[in-house]
Design an enzyme around this catalytic site. Sequence first.
Site, PDB file in Angstrom:
ATOM      1  N   SER A  42       0.781  -1.339   0.045  1.00  0.00           N
ATOM      2  CA  SER A  42      -0.060   0.113   0.090  1.00  0.00           C
ATOM      3  C   SER A  42       0.864   1.319   0.057  1.00  0.00           C
ATOM      4  CB  SER A  42      -0.962  -0.013   1.297  1.00  0.00           C
ATOM      5  OG  SER A  42      -0.333   0.209   2.449  1.00  0.00           O
ATOM      6  N   ASN A  43       2.126   1.148   0.490  1.00  0.00           N
ATOM      7  CA  ASN A  43       3.018   2.290   0.269  1.00  0.00           C
ATOM      8  C   ASN A  43       3.577   2.396  -1.053  1.00  0.00           C
ATOM      9  OD1 ASN A  43       3.252   4.037   3.262  1.00  0.00           O
ATOM     10  ND2 ASN A  43       3.498   1.635   3.893  1.00  0.00           N
ATOM     11  N   ASN A  84      13.344   4.151   4.590  1.00  0.00           N
ATOM     12  CA  ASN A  84      12.568   3.223   5.142  1.00  0.00           C
ATOM     13  C   ASN A  84      11.596   3.740   5.942  1.00  0.00           C
ATOM     14  OD1 ASN A  84      11.577   0.635   6.185  1.00  0.00           O
ATOM     15  ND2 ASN A  84      12.740   1.143   7.808  1.00  0.00           N
ATOM     16  N   HIS A  89       8.676   3.188   8.842  1.00  0.00           N
ATOM     17  CA  HIS A  89       8.299   2.416  10.180  1.00  0.00           C
ATOM     18  C   HIS A  89       7.119   2.878  10.874  1.00  0.00           C
ATOM     19  CE1 HIS A  89       9.527  -0.650  12.990  1.00  0.00           C
ATOM     20  NE2 HIS A  89       9.324   0.249  14.036  1.00  0.00           N
TER      21      HIS A  89
END
Length: 206
Positions: free
Chosen positions: A13-14, A107, A109
């Site tokens: 989804s990202n 990244n 998180h």
Amino acid sequence: KIKIAVLISGGGSNLQAIINAIKAGKINGEIKLVISDKKDVYGLERAKKEEIHNFTILQSDFSTKKQWNQAILQVLEDYKIDLVLLAGFMSILDKEIVKAFPNAIMNIHPSLIPSFCGKGYYGKKVHQAVLEYGVKLTGVSVHFVDEGADTGPIILQEAVKVKQEDTVESLAQRVLKVEHKLYPKAVQLFTQGKLKVEGRKVFILE
Ligand code: GAR
């Protein structure tokens, strides 16, 4: 245009949020390639739908983790990638890859680093740990990748309130909504040349 690679292990989804931001003209970049370290994940379908070159590179197909990393690095170099985005990528990259892309691997998180991060904290496990601990605030962090696990310079963070009635699922969904806003923003700043890293700190230029 900045050449982007997105590394995934799941739903992606990202990845979709980045695709959408590029389509909307918010990011002056192009996703050249998607790499998954898991077979048949939905994120790969998203890549195919957009006709983005995609590869599944399984660790289990290599005799050592080093060789697997080298295979990934080879593809990144073949495609002359400028920026690598880990988007729900659940493995830790070797230092060879990190060194090849200094402050050019990001990244995302799903917690406020340095809480609930590092080895063992990934995906739903993060939200499980947040609920078990009873913290009232969690959130999202986007950071540059260094040689550690979730230890690199932090680019953007945003808090998300934990509700009494939250389940892992409801919290994950609320956090994801913020992720889908924050990750494209961080990539946009990168492509605009507005991120300056000094030691552990990331300065956002006007
Ligand atoms: C996201 O919540 C992301 O922050 C997390 O996994 C999910 C992937 O969702 N990543 C990590 O935990 C990395 N350590 P997505 O596949 O739908 O983007």
